[in-house]
Scaffold this active site. Structure first.
Site, PDB file in Angstrom:
ATOM      1  N   ASP A 159      53.226 -18.761  48.970  1.00 23.63           N
ATOM      2  CA  ASP A 159      53.782 -19.762  48.051  1.00 23.63           C
ATOM      3  C   ASP A 159      53.432 -19.478  46.592  1.00 23.63           C
ATOM      4  O   ASP A 159      54.222 -19.763  45.693  1.00 23.63           O
ATOM      5  CB  ASP A 159      53.266 -21.149  48.451  1.00 23.63           C
ATOM      6  N   SER A 212      52.875 -32.486  29.240  1.00 29.02           N
ATOM      7  CA  SER A 212      53.070 -33.320  30.429  1.00 29.02           C
ATOM      8  C   SER A 212      51.947 -34.337  30.564  1.00 29.02           C
ATOM      9  O   SER A 212      52.179 -35.486  30.950  1.00 29.02           O
ATOM     10  CB  SER A 212      53.134 -32.442  31.684  1.00 29.02           C
ATOM     11  N   GLY A 220      41.689 -32.376  27.773  1.00 29.96           N
ATOM     12  CA  GLY A 220      41.574 -33.340  28.848  1.00 29.96           C
ATOM     13  C   GLY A 220      40.698 -34.532  28.573  1.00 29.96           C
ATOM     14  O   GLY A 220      40.075 -34.653  27.516  1.00 29.96           O
ATOM     15  N   GLU A 236      48.507 -21.337  24.639  1.00 31.53           N
ATOM     16  CA  GLU A 236      48.160 -20.955  26.007  1.00 31.53           C
ATOM     17  C   GLU A 236      49.322 -20.195  26.637  1.00 31.53           C
ATOM     18  O   GLU A 236      50.440 -20.689  26.687  1.00 31.53           O
ATOM     19  CB  GLU A 236      47.830 -22.191  26.835  1.00 31.53           C
ATOM     20  N   GLU A 242      43.086 -32.970  33.308  1.00 30.74           N
ATOM     21  CA  GLU A 242      42.578 -31.598  33.187  1.00 30.74           C
ATOM     22  C   GLU A 242      43.757 -30.777  32.692  1.00 30.74           C
ATOM     23  O   GLU A 242      44.675 -30.464  33.449  1.00 30.74           O
ATOM     24  CB  GLU A 242      42.062 -31.104  34.535  1.00 30.74           C
ATOM     25  N   CYS A 276      43.281 -22.007  34.163  1.00 28.09           N
ATOM     26  CA  CYS A 276      43.257 -22.821  32.947  1.00 28.09           C
ATOM     27  C   CYS A 276      42.062 -22.503  32.057  1.00 28.09           C
ATOM     28  O   CYS A 276      42.125 -22.672  30.837  1.00 28.09           O
ATOM     29  CB  CYS A 276      43.277 -24.302  33.304  1.00 28.09           C
ATOM     30  N   TRP A 279      50.399 -25.854  39.804  1.00 29.44           N
ATOM     31  CA  TRP A 279      50.881 -24.867  40.765  1.00 29.44           C
ATOM     32  C   TRP A 279      49.925 -23.707  40.999  1.00 29.44           C
ATOM     33  O   TRP A 279      50.135 -22.902  41.901  1.00 29.44           O
ATOM     34  CB  TRP A 279      52.241 -24.314  40.341  1.00 29.44           C
ATOM     35  N   VAL A 317      49.464 -29.775  28.420  1.00 28.14           N
ATOM     36  CA  VAL A 317      49.143 -30.847  27.478  1.00 28.14           C
ATOM     37  C   VAL A 317      50.328 -31.787  27.281  1.00 28.14           C
ATOM     38  O   VAL A 317      50.172 -33.012  27.291  1.00 28.14           O
ATOM     39  CB  VAL A 317      48.690 -30.255  26.127  1.00 28.14           C
ATOM     40  N   SER A 368      52.711 -29.669  42.886  1.00 33.34           N
ATOM     41  CA  SER A 368      53.730 -29.053  42.042  1.00 33.34           C
ATOM     42  C   SER A 368      54.924 -28.659  42.895  1.00 33.34           C
ATOM     43  O   SER A 368      54.771 -28.168  44.022  1.00 33.34           O
ATOM     44  CB  SER A 368      53.162 -27.815  41.347  1.00 33.34           C
ATOM     45  N   LYS A 421      38.792 -32.360  23.324  1.00 31.40           N
ATOM     46  CA  LYS A 421      40.011 -32.345  22.509  1.00 31.40           C
ATOM     47  C   LYS A 421      41.259 -32.448  23.395  1.00 31.40           C
ATOM     48  O   LYS A 421      41.304 -33.298  24.296  1.00 31.40           O
ATOM     49  CB  LYS A 421      40.009 -31.109  21.598  1.00 31.40           C
ATOM     50  N   LYS A 427      40.859 -33.359  43.950  1.00 35.97           N
ATOM     51  CA  LYS A 427      41.259 -34.716  43.576  1.00 35.97           C
ATOM     52  C   LYS A 427      41.039 -35.705  44.722  1.00 35.97           C
ATOM     53  O   LYS A 427      40.582 -36.832  44.511  1.00 35.97           O
ATOM     54  CB  LYS A 427      42.721 -34.725  43.124  1.00 35.97           C
TER      55      LYS A 427
END
Length: 490
Positions: free
Chosen positions: A93, A233, A460, A387, A252, A286, A152, A231, A178, A457, A162
């Site tokens: 996937d 979203s 998150g 990013e 995050e 990330c 994703w 960011v 995702s 900042k 989570k």
């Protein structure tokens, strides 16, 4: 692998058809083949999932701490028994090499679940004496039904990061994976049910973020939203969550993290760290340390060490044990990374290696991008400011400690940072001045269950993992007890 059966939603302990009638496809990015058609949850499905979660949460919260702990530990055992099976599905996937998914993704997710399963009995209140006849005690009570929205790049790991603290605290969770990588979250739901989790306590709703995700963030029955993603979203999720019912949020988000190499550092160690901070998981992490700061006098030697290590990257059959580099997660993402690479060239950065797609029979049908290193970069370049989320390293030079600290902090992001030095006094002095939530000294990338992770900042709000995250899935109730006769002024 042949195409999988159509994937449904997972609500109240079983698979169920979406009422929306909409579907999407999930693609194997290594070769472009369709893995499965997936049903997309609509508004009515979100309502169903919330009602189911509300019912299940009451049963779950009424269990003793030890009962909940045993169920989650059973889920850990099943995850570890099925590690290889789940890793294969994750590789199909996401495109990540099986050598990675089989040793990291499920393993680290299961570790976090085991950690929180062990912490459940330790979720205690406090007793505060006021005077001889009165005291206050506090209780940590569950929030109720919470939502998790995953990214994703680490599908099952994020679902576990989570759900583990949320469930441990007595909540139910509705998880939206995702739409790019939805498959292993559905398998996780089955595992939770098999372990004995009451129906409704973990529901999974595949779907598009702008629809299914928005319905979740706006729903009045959701008490908290934990989101991992970009960011832009994240800002929408936070705005929707606040406007609808003042939901609590954990965010995050993105990063553009600095890795600072000092002149006393072992350059072999520094190069090893820089490689892991940029090319592990094909750069789709990330916390990547994509801004590599090197003293000017060390630049040439460092570049040669990086080039030597790039030669060790093995791209190819993602199920070959020797492969350590896979495709990007999707073709649209590949195209976006290539646009950044083109921008880097246009703005004057020099390509040390890579800079294009990987070519050849093994790569032509997949979302492959060559490991890319830019040098002679400056702070104002797009590839240094934004990013990229791909296998793209930027090398920058500096002259002094004060200068590099200032430049490292000159970003809207603040997720991670790291330094490489032989001087531990300098290490702590500099780390304490860096504006980042996750920092490493002479290492990079490890995020154990015990370690709170999150950003400063625009990177998150709140933290995942660690004791404080368990507490963040509770609300504190304070109760005063008076043992003397109450005195009214009336």
């Amino acid at each position: 692998m042949s195409r999988m059966a159509e994937q449904q939603l997972y609500i109240h302990g079983g698979c169920t058809s979406a009422t929306s009638g909409r579907t999407f496809e999930t693609i194997n990015p290594a070769n472009g083949n369709v893995l499965a058609t997936v049903q997309a949850a609509g508004r009515e499905d979100v309502d169903r999932a919330v009602k189911s979660a509300q019912q299940g949460q009451k049963i779950w919260a009424a269990m003793t701490a030890m009962e909940r702990s045993r169920i989650l530990r059973r889920a850990v055992d099943i995850l570890r028994e099925r590690n290889d099976e789940l890793a294969k599905l994750e590789t199909l996937d996401t495109g990540k090499a099986y050598s990675e998914t089989s040793t990291v993704d499920i393993v680290t997710g299961a570790d976090v679940l085991e950690y929180y399963a062990g912490l459940i009995p330790a979720l205690e209140g406090s007793q505060i004496p006021l005077r001889e006849t009165s005291f206050v005690y506090t209780r940590h009570e569950p929030l109720g039904v919470v939502a998790g929205i995953g990214a994703w790049n680490y599908p099952i790991q994020i679902a576990l990061w989570k759900s583990a603290p949320a469930l441990a605290a007595g909540n139910a969770m509705i998880f939206k994976p995702s739409e790019v990588t939805p498959l292993t979250a559905l398998k996780l739901a089955e595992i939770y049910s098999e372990a004995g989790l009451p129906d409704g306590v973990f529901n999974v709703l595949p779907g598009v973020g702008a629809e299914t995700g928005q319905y979740l963030t706006e729903h009045p029955g959701i008490a908290k939203v934990s989101f991992t993603g970009g960011v832009a979203s994240g800002k929408k999720v936070m705005a929707n969550s606040a406007a609808s019912s003042l939901k609590e949020v954990t965010m995050e988000l993105g990063g553009k993290s600095p890795l600072i190499v000092f002149d006393d550092a072992d350059l072999d160690l520094a190069a090893d760290i820089a490689m892991m901070a940029n090319f592990f998981s094909s750069g789709q992490v990330c916390t990547n340390g994509t801004r590599v700061f090197i003293p000017t006098k060390c630049k040439a030697a460092f570049e040669q060490k990086i080039l030597a290590r790039v030669e060790r990257i093995r791209a190819g059959d993602v199920f070959d044990p020797q492969t350590n580099f896979g495709p990007l997660v999707s073709f649209p993402h590949r195209d976006n990374v290539l646009r950044y690479i083109a921008k880097g060239k246009e703005e004057g950065a020099r390509v040390l290696c890579g800079g294009d797609v990987l070519k050849g029979d093994s790569f032509d049908n997949g979302a492959w991008v060559a490991p890319t290193v830019f040098t002679d970069c400056s702070d104002d370049m797009t590839i240094v400011r934004e990013e990229i989320f791909g296998p793209v390293m930027s090398i920058l030079t500096y002259e002094s400690e004060d200068e590099v600290i200032r430049r490292a902090n000159d970003t809207d992001y603040g997720l991670a940072a790291g330094i490489v030095t032989a001087d531990l006094n300098r290490a702590h002095r500099v780390i304490h001045q860096l504006e980042a939530g996750i920092c490493w000294i002479n290492t990079w990338g490890e995020s154990p269950a015990e370690m709170p992770v999150g950003g400063y900042k625009h990177s998150g709000i709140g933290r995942e993992n660690g004791v404080m995250t368990l507490q963040s899935y509770t609300q504190v109730k304070s109760i005063q007890v008076e043992m003397a006769k109450f005195q009214s002024i009336f």
